[in-house]
Design a protein around this motif. Structure first.
Motif, short mmCIF file in Angstrom:
data_model
loop_
_atom_site.label_atom_id
_atom_site.label_comp_id
_atom_site.label_asym_id
_atom_site.label_seq_id
_atom_site.Cartn_x
_atom_site.Cartn_y
_atom_site.Cartn_z
N ASN A 121 0.80 -1.28 -0.03
CA ASN A 121 0.04 0.00 -0.04
C ASN A 121 1.05 1.21 0.16
O ASN A 121 1.25 1.73 1.01
N ASP A 142 5.52 2.59 1.19
CA ASP A 142 4.97 1.83 2.17
C ASP A 142 5.18 1.99 3.86
O ASP A 142 6.00 1.58 3.94
N GLU A 143 4.43 3.06 4.45
CA GLU A 143 4.97 3.26 5.69
C GLU A 143 4.72 1.96 6.65
O GLU A 143 5.57 1.64 7.50
N ARG A 144 3.72 1.15 6.47
CA ARG A 144 3.72 -0.08 7.38
C ARG A 144 4.79 -1.05 7.30
O ARG A 144 5.33 -1.65 8.00
N LEU A 145 5.19 -1.24 5.68
CA LEU A 145 6.47 -2.23 5.57
C LEU A 145 7.56 -1.53 5.66
O LEU A 145 8.80 -2.29 5.64
N GLY A 146 7.74 -0.30 5.59
CA GLY A 146 9.01 0.34 5.63
C GLY A 146 9.64 0.09 4.24
O GLY A 146 10.90 -0.33 3.98
N HIS A 207 8.07 -8.57 5.85
CA HIS A 207 7.13 -9.49 6.64
C HIS A 207 8.21 -10.11 7.58
O HIS A 207 8.38 -10.60 8.81
N ASN A 211 12.19 -4.43 11.19
CA ASN A 211 11.48 -3.09 11.43
C ASN A 211 9.75 -3.48 11.64
O ASN A 211 9.10 -2.69 12.07
N VAL A 212 9.26 -4.46 10.89
CA VAL A 212 7.96 -4.83 10.99
C VAL A 212 7.62 -5.30 12.51
O VAL A 212 6.64 -4.76 12.98
N GLY A 215 7.78 -1.92 14.51
CA GLY A 215 7.19 -0.70 14.13
C GLY A 215 7.82 0.05 12.89
O GLY A 215 9.18 -0.08 13.13
N ALA A 216 7.07 0.98 12.28
CA ALA A 216 7.70 1.59 11.29
C ALA A 216 8.61 2.55 11.67
O ALA A 216 8.38 3.15 13.04
N TYR A 219 8.44 8.71 10.74
CA TYR A 219 8.17 9.62 9.47
C TYR A 219 7.89 11.17 10.12
O TYR A 219 7.38 11.56 11.07
#
Length: 221
Positions: A121, A142-146, A207, A211-212, A215-216, A219
Motif C-alpha cells: 500500500n 509503504d509506511e507499514r512495511l517500510g 514481513h 522493522n515490521v 514498528g515503522a 516519519y
C-alpha cells in the motif's frame, strides 16, 4: 503518443473493417456537452480513459488532470460514481487513486503497477525525517512495511552531481532501516511483470524484516 487515434462513433454507425488500420473505434452516443471543437470534452475524456484503459495508463491520466487543476479529486470521484454500465467499478477505483501528489506520469505508472501487488500500500511523496533532521520525499512509500520505491531516470540522474545526490538519498533511506527498491523507466514501461515480481519479493522480505516487528520508522508530520 498513441500509435493510432481513438475515435468515437454513434452506436448505430457501421464502419468498414479497413478503418481499423488507421484508428481505434469506439461506439457511444455522446451528449452535445461531451464534444468541444470536434473532440471529447475534458470530462468525457476522463470518463472514457477511466472506463477503458488499463490501470497503468488511466491512473497517470487521472493524476495529471488533478495535478494540473483541471478537476479536483472529490469531483473526479463524483464523476466516476455518476457513471453507469460497463467499466464503472474500474473508473471508481482509478478515481479513488488519483492524487496531485504524484510528481509525474512515470511515477503514477509505477504506483498503478504497485497497487496490484497484494499486501503493498504505497503513497506518493510521503515525507520521511531522517537521522540528521532533513526531510526526504521518496517517490513511493509503504509506511507499514517500510518499503521505499524510487522511479529512476537519466533525466534527473545523468550527471555526476545528480548521481552523488542520488547515492546520498539512497544511503539515507537504507540507514533509516528502510527497504529501497529502484526501477528504471524501461523496466516500468516495458517490463511491468518484472516490477510486480520484485515488489512481491520486497513485501515478503518486509514481513521478515526487523522493522515490521518493532514498528515503522519515524516519519515527518
Amino acid at each position: 503518443m498513441p500509435d493510432l487515434p481513438d475515435v468515437t462513433f454513434p452506436r448505430d454507425r457501421r464502419i468498414d473493417p479497413s478503418v481499423r488500420s488507421v484508428l481505434v473505434p469506439h461506439w457511444s452516443n455522446l451528449a452535445p456537452e461531451d464534444v468541444v471543437d470536434g473532440v471529447t470534452s475534458m470530462r468525457r475524456t476522463l470518463i472514457d480513459c477511466m472506463r477503458n484503459l488499463p490501470l497503468e495508463e488511466s491512473v497517470p491520466i487521472a493524476d495529471s488532470a488533478v495535478r494540473a487543476g483541471d478537476i479536483t479529486s472529490p469531483a473526479l470521484v463524483r464523476l466516476a460514481a455518476s457513471m453507469r454500465g460497463r467499466g464503472r467499478r474500474r473508473a471508481m477505483a482509478v478515481a479513488a487513486m488519483a492524487t496531485a501528489a504524484a510528481a509525474n506520469a512515470y511515477e503514477s505508472t509505477l504506483r498503478a503497477i504497485a497497487s496490484t501487488v497484494p499486501g503493498l500500500n504505497v503513497e506518493p511523496q510521503r515525507p520521511i525525517r531522517i537521522a540528521d533532521g532533513r526531510v526526504l520525499h521518496p517517490d513511493l512509500l509503504d509506511e507499514r512495511l517500510g518499503i521505499v520505491i524510487e522511479a529512476e531516470s537519466f533525466t534527473w540522474h545523468g550527471e555526476t552531481a545528480a548521481l552523488t545526490r542520488d547515492c546520498a538519498r539512497y544511503n539515507a533511506f537504507v540507514t533509516q532501516g528502510l527497504i529501497v527498491i529502484r526501477f528504471s523507466w524501461p523496466q516500468v514501461i516495458f517490463r511491468p511483470a518484472y516490477v510486480v515480481e520484485v515488489l512481491a519479493n520486497a513485501v515478503a522480505l518486509a514481513h521478515r524484516h526487523a522493522n515490521v516487528a518493532r514498528g515503522a520508522p519515524a516519519y515527518a508530520a
